[in-house]
Design an enzyme around this catalytic site. Structure first.
Site, PDB file in Angstrom:
ATOM      1  N   ALA A   1       0.922  -1.036  -0.066  1.00 42.66           N
ATOM      2  CA  ALA A   1       0.058   0.045   0.018  1.00 42.66           C
ATOM      3  C   ALA A   1       0.778   1.274  -0.156  1.00 42.66           C
ATOM      4  CB  ALA A   1      -0.890  -0.080   1.218  1.00 42.66           C
TER       5      ALA A   1
ATOM      6  N   LYS B   1      12.568  -2.144   0.685  1.00 42.51           N
ATOM      7  CA  LYS B   1      11.094  -1.477   0.750  1.00 42.51           C
ATOM      8  C   LYS B   1      11.206  -0.139   0.672  1.00 42.51           C
ATOM      9  CE  LYS B   1       8.419  -3.512   3.568  1.00 42.51           C
ATOM     10  NZ  LYS B   1       7.079  -3.732   3.051  1.00 42.51           N
TER      11      LYS B   1
ATOM     12  N   LYS C   1       0.324 -11.567   9.451  1.00 45.05           N
ATOM     13  CA  LYS C   1      -0.589 -12.096   8.332  1.00 45.05           C
ATOM     14  C   LYS C   1       0.391 -13.007   7.322  1.00 45.05           C
ATOM     15  CE  LYS C   1      -0.761  -7.700   5.642  1.00 45.05           C
ATOM     16  NZ  LYS C   1      -1.536  -6.923   4.989  1.00 45.05           N
TER      17      LYS C   1
ATOM     18  N   ASP D   1       7.809  -6.689   8.573  1.00 49.68           N
ATOM     19  CA  ASP D   1       7.158  -5.444   8.591  1.00 49.68           C
ATOM     20  C   ASP D   1       6.689  -5.251  10.010  1.00 49.68           C
ATOM     21  OD1 ASP D   1       7.081  -4.541   5.912  1.00 49.68           O
ATOM     22  OD2 ASP D   1       5.090  -4.992   5.649  1.00 49.68           O
TER      23      ASP D   1
END
Length: 548
Positions: free
Chosen positions: A198, A217, A318, A337
């Site tokens: 995102a 990232k 997740k 993350d």
């Protein structure tokens, strides 16, 4: 100047040291065609033997970096370089590490050549010619035998099989990417996109001073808290989170190697996970079952236990944030993350959750509905319980359009409405089911903690511990001294805001993020950001639901 390659040193493998090890440690006795790489070029002075091996003529026009760790790096000086099993090849495959790689027998005595010739416009053209029996691939495309194929910077070379990527070519005569910070270009070569999120892309990068491959990232500041007006808080958060991520030392947490800033983007340099993520692994396998899930889950819980002991909540656990370090069925995995969520504006963060809220704990759902009173580290344990359920049987416990309940997704979570009715559960042990139930407990105080999970009988076996030790034994954990060195640079350097104005960060000790640091602001966001999309969200979750 003709730089011939003397390969006598490759024969010395009695102590388990390969030539690539020697090259990286500065012990290579090879000729100038293969130049030792320093892991710290700014501070490490070359020895006399190294200085003797470095060419005094024109600089190298190109470099080869290993994609397969059994291969070794090479600086390119000559206008023609030969590659193959033959001892006379400039780049010989006749070394212990490549012989052990499994594909050695498919390599030819002379497998391919790279030549560099003057171009018509004044530059040079680099060509690759396949001289093998089993073929050469460039970027996945087979090179016609005996036919020259132009080689461009950042091309990937595969041998014998398309997926057998071994070398990465870099043209050193090209200009650095002007869109990247100079500090990045000095140390890394940015390569292809390997993922997206995102807040920006994730790209592969290769270190210019070694053989390491990294995941970078790239966070778009406009989509994060960098776009807020509270600049003082923004820069405090930059420093705090950079320090937080750099201080983690656990074999099942992706280490952060570097944090680099530019006016528009923040670049976080991470360890590369070649095996993809857990989400993809479950899709490929359909379900992991009891045995494989146990070793995978033990690693996840071990990492989260480490974070909680440091009073850090991940908040976004997740399958997409669980990375596989190899393609092996039982492999090392690492959580990622864990720090970025605090750098991200919470409105944007919760908006990304709208699509896949299946892993959110009931406490967070209650906050969305405006009836919650906050949350604790136990939200991570709920998420782990959902992940375990998915690993075991290949579909989530909570999903929209479930045929066995009229409840929507959030109602299922708030009532812990899940079951073990699918036929796959008949092949899952009672102990595994018991642990799932202990984690999907509505009351956070009764919900299992990571420490309790590790003591549960399903995970508490000598065989499982031996597997864990074997997998984590080879895991690279960054040096605390190295991390502190980077932290010091972050503290002392100038960081630019969105307008390119430099703001000097004040040197001060900022503690790691605590669990409570985000509660107040997140609660405000959750209360005002309950979108209708949440009631029928979870588009990605559908992929986990097994077919007929």
């Amino acid at each position: 100047m003709n730089h011939q390659n003397n390969n006598a040193e490759y024969a010395d493998a009695a102590n388990g040291t390969t030539e690539s090890d020697k090259i990286l440690s500065g012990q290579s006795s090879s000729s100038a065609s293969t130049v030792p790489y320093s892991t710290d070029p700014a501070t490490q002075e070359a020895s006399d033997s190294q200085k003797d091996s470095i060419p005094t003529g024109p600089p190298a026009w190109g470099s080869l970096y290993p994609i397969d760790p059994s291969f070794y790096p090479m600086e390119l000086y000559d206008d023609m370089i030969t590659f193959g099993r033959g001892e006379r090849c400039n780049y010989t495959f006749d070394v212990p590490s490549i012989k052990r790689s499994g594909h050695y027998q498919q390599y030819s005595k002379e497998h391919f050549t790279i030549t560099r010739t003057p171009g018509s416009s004044g530059g040079h053209t680099v060509m690759l010619v396949d001289t093998s029996m089993n073929g050469v691939f460039v970027n996945g495309e087979k090179v016609p035998p005996k036919m020259p194929r132009q080689l461009c910077s950042k091309d990937e070379i595969s041998l014998a099989f398309e997926r057998n990527k071994v070398l990465f070519y870099y043209d050193k005569t090209e200009e650095d990417d002007p869109d990247l910070p100079q500090s990045f270009n000095e140390k890394y070569i940015m390569h292809r996109v390997i993922g997206s999120g995102a807040y920006g892309d994730v790209r592969c990068a290769i270190s210019k001073f070694g053989t390491e491959k990294h995941a970078v990232k790239i966070i778009n500041k406009q989509k994060t808290i960098f776009g807020t007006k509270d600049q003082e808080r923004v820069y405090d958060d930059i420093l705090k989170e950079a320090k937080l991520m750099l201080t983690f030392q656990h074999p099942c947490i992706i280490p952060v190697h570097d944090v680099l800033d530019s006016p528009k983007y923040l670049y976080i340099v991470l360890e590369l996970a070649p095996g993809g993520d857990l989400y993809t692994r479950v899709l490929q396998k359909q379900w992991l079952g009891d045995s494989v899930s146990s070793i995978m889950f033990y690693q996840m819980v071990s990492a989260v236990s480490y974070l909680h002991d440091k009073n850090v909540t991940h908040r976004d656990l997740k399958p997409e944030n669980i990375l596989m370090m190899s393609d092996e069925e039982e492999c090392l995995l690492k959580i990622t993350d864990f720090g970025v969520s605090s750098l991200v504006d919470e409105t944007s963060f919760m908006r990304t959750q709208a699509g896949t809220p299946s892993y959110l704990a009931p406490e967070l759902v209650q906050l969305m509905k405006g009836s919650g009173k906050g949350y604790t580290k136990q939200v991570d344990c709920w998420s782990l319980g959902v992940i375990l359920y998915v690993c075991l049987v290949g579909y989530p416990p909570f999903a929209r359009n479930r045929p066995d309940t009229p409840q929507d997704l959030l109602q299922q979570i708030l009532s812990a409405n899940y079951n073990f009715k699918h036929p796959r559960w008949s092949k899952i042990s009672d102990d595994a089911k018991d642990l799932v139930g202990s984690m999907l407990e509505l009351d956070p105080k009764k919900r299992f903690t990571p420490h309790e999970c590790l003591r549960h009988r399903w995970l508490n076996s000598d065989a499982l511990m031996q597997k864990y030790k074997k997998l984590t034994r080879q895991s690279a954990v960054s040096s605390p001294a190295c991390s502190m060195s980077i932290i010091k640079k972050i503290e002392e350097r100038h960081i630019e805001n969105n307008n390119g104005v430099e703001l000097n960060l004040q040197r001060e000790e900022i503690s790691c993020s605590s669990t409570d640091s985000n509660h107040t602001s997140l609660e405000r966001v959750l209360k005002r950001r309950l979108s209708s999309d949440f009631s029928d969200g979870g588009h990605a979750v559908k992929k986990f639901i097994p077919g007929d």
